[in-house]
Design a protein around this motif. Structure first.
Motif, mmCIF file in Angstrom:
data_model
loop_
_atom_site.group_PDB
_atom_site.id
_atom_site.type_symbol
_atom_site.label_atom_id
_atom_site.label_comp_id
_atom_site.label_asym_id
_atom_site.label_seq_id
_atom_site.Cartn_x
_atom_site.Cartn_y
_atom_site.Cartn_z
ATOM 1 N N ASN A 175 14.234 -27.864 -12.495
ATOM 2 C CA ASN A 175 15.415 -27.100 -12.273
ATOM 3 C C ASN A 175 16.399 -27.198 -13.455
ATOM 4 O O ASN A 175 16.983 -26.178 -14.041
ATOM 5 C CB ASN A 175 16.236 -27.364 -10.971
ATOM 6 N N ASP A 176 16.904 -28.444 -14.097
ATOM 7 C CA ASP A 176 17.876 -28.512 -15.032
ATOM 8 C C ASP A 176 17.154 -27.891 -16.269
ATOM 9 O O ASP A 176 18.094 -27.123 -17.049
ATOM 10 C CB ASP A 176 17.895 -29.881 -15.221
ATOM 11 N N PHE A 177 15.725 -27.860 -16.526
ATOM 12 C CA PHE A 177 15.033 -27.299 -17.618
ATOM 13 C C PHE A 177 15.224 -25.666 -17.588
ATOM 14 O O PHE A 177 15.826 -24.986 -18.568
ATOM 15 C CB PHE A 177 13.705 -27.637 -17.850
ATOM 16 N N ILE A 178 15.174 -25.054 -16.311
ATOM 17 C CA ILE A 178 15.437 -23.507 -16.081
ATOM 18 C C ILE A 178 16.696 -23.241 -16.153
ATOM 19 O O ILE A 178 17.010 -22.246 -16.894
ATOM 20 C CB ILE A 178 14.885 -23.324 -14.561
ATOM 21 N N GLU A 179 17.664 -24.154 -15.724
ATOM 22 C CA GLU A 179 19.182 -23.701 -15.834
ATOM 23 C C GLU A 179 19.492 -23.552 -17.144
ATOM 24 O O GLU A 179 20.546 -23.070 -17.688
ATOM 25 C CB GLU A 179 19.855 -24.727 -15.014
ATOM 26 N N ASN A 180 18.992 -24.366 -18.061
ATOM 27 C CA ASN A 180 19.363 -24.771 -19.481
ATOM 28 C C ASN A 180 18.277 -23.878 -20.535
ATOM 29 O O ASN A 180 18.478 -23.875 -21.515
ATOM 30 C CB ASN A 180 19.295 -26.055 -19.776
ATOM 31 N N ASP A 181 17.611 -22.912 -19.630
ATOM 32 C CA ASP A 181 16.817 -22.031 -20.441
ATOM 33 C C ASP A 181 15.833 -22.934 -21.431
ATOM 34 O O ASP A 181 15.656 -22.469 -22.638
ATOM 35 C CB ASP A 181 17.425 -21.066 -21.317
ATOM 36 N N ILE A 182 15.300 -23.873 -21.155
ATOM 37 C CA ILE A 182 14.542 -24.657 -21.829
ATOM 38 C C ILE A 182 13.012 -24.579 -21.308
ATOM 39 O O ILE A 182 12.785 -24.733 -20.082
ATOM 40 C CB ILE A 182 14.627 -26.251 -21.748
ATOM 41 N N ARG A 183 11.969 -24.110 -21.909
ATOM 42 C CA ARG A 183 10.447 -23.969 -21.509
ATOM 43 C C ARG A 183 10.018 -25.244 -21.421
ATOM 44 O O ARG A 183 9.838 -25.804 -22.494
ATOM 45 C CB ARG A 183 10.095 -22.807 -22.549
ATOM 46 N N ALA A 184 9.384 -25.707 -20.250
ATOM 47 C CA ALA A 184 8.661 -26.920 -20.260
ATOM 48 C C ALA A 184 7.338 -26.510 -19.302
ATOM 49 O O ALA A 184 7.475 -25.762 -18.381
ATOM 50 C CB ALA A 184 9.375 -27.796 -19.445
ATOM 51 N N THR A 185 6.448 -27.195 -19.915
ATOM 52 C CA THR A 185 4.962 -27.079 -19.276
ATOM 53 C C THR A 185 4.846 -28.497 -18.481
ATOM 54 O O THR A 185 5.140 -29.563 -19.203
ATOM 55 C CB THR A 185 3.719 -26.978 -20.094
ATOM 56 N N ARG A 186 4.346 -28.378 -17.317
ATOM 57 C CA ARG A 186 4.375 -29.531 -16.629
ATOM 58 C C ARG A 186 2.675 -30.184 -16.000
ATOM 59 O O ARG A 186 1.937 -29.084 -15.966
ATOM 60 C CB ARG A 186 5.148 -29.131 -14.966
ATOM 61 N N LEU A 187 2.684 -31.306 -16.288
ATOM 62 C CA LEU A 187 1.440 -31.849 -15.983
ATOM 63 C C LEU A 187 1.463 -32.833 -14.801
ATOM 64 O O LEU A 187 2.175 -33.689 -15.074
ATOM 65 C CB LEU A 187 0.744 -32.558 -17.321
ATOM 66 N N SER A 188 0.294 -33.085 -14.171
ATOM 67 C CA SER A 188 0.505 -34.137 -13.098
ATOM 68 C C SER A 188 -0.520 -35.044 -13.630
ATOM 69 O O SER A 188 -1.426 -35.089 -14.044
ATOM 70 C CB SER A 188 -0.263 -33.571 -11.707
#
Lengths: 109, 109, 109
Positions: free
Chosen positions: C18-31
């Motif tokens: 959520n922090d990344f989204i709020e700060n307009d940082i594109r992150a790809t998530r891996l489990s």
């Protein structure tokens, strides 16, 4: 030798995977999730000789189209925002993001 | 500090994971899929000091054996090819692919 | 452009996402899975301009707390060790590991 990390939409992944096989490009596939809309995407890790980078980039570009799609946004945890924001909205999805990363050593056992 | 990205066969992953623990090597494990035969494999991401790279490479080489195995190829979408191609075939599997990638900054919080 | 690979505890991943989204940082998530205690963790791949690296590192540091937690160690395959080692033990978990990797090319299609 470079390492290409390509993040594509799930819908484009199978076609791209077949394209890699047909062109004898070894790709390792990871199931990943995008940041903004939490939609599923697929990450390919591709080890490739420097002179074939443009070929791989072309395959990715041809397989990955931007398109309009309806998506349900993630549940909104911010109570101040309107509850209607959880209805499906039309967004532009598709496209691909590619990082080319240097490789200092490459081994196959 | 370097980042080692090691792609090994699923069957070799548990032993290798134990080897890493015994040798105090921190590895993060990803479930991945190979390109050609779509078989499952495992990718390890390992942050390691430069002087220990050879030690990690030795552990990977010892745990990853090439071997013969029967596999069912992926469903063939090309109608021109013979339908018998979906029968199990004997292939050489195993082995490992390792990329050593430079790291500009390393942080632990 | 740099590629940040951040490995965080599962419990910290949603807040950080959520922090990344709020700060307009594109992150790809891996489990992913951690090495030592085989507990689940989450890896983020973030492509970011060099001048925003410190901002991303701050977000990761703020979201990732070390804490005490009970965990069941993996089944012990070494018969010489005491069988009681499979009981839950209290361990310090949390924190984050971040690699900053150079990017030679960055493409968006």
């Amino acid at each position: 030798m470079k390492l290409l990390i390509a993040i594509v939409q799930d819908k484009d992944a199978s076609r791209l995977s077949n394209d890699f096989i047909e062109n004898d490009i070894r790709a390792t596939r990871l199931s990943t999730t995008g940041g903004f809309l939490k939609s599923g995407n697929t990450t390919f890790m591709i080890g490739i000789d420097e002179e074939r980078i443009d070929e791989v980039l072309s395959l990715i570009r041809e397989s990955s189209h931007t398109r309009q799609q309806f998506m349900t946004p993630p549940v909104n945890l911010d109570a101040q925002l309107d509850s209607t924001s959880s209805y499906p909205i039309e967004v532009q999805v598709g496209g691909a993001t590619v990082f080319v990363v240097p490789v200092e050593q490459f081994h196959q056992f």
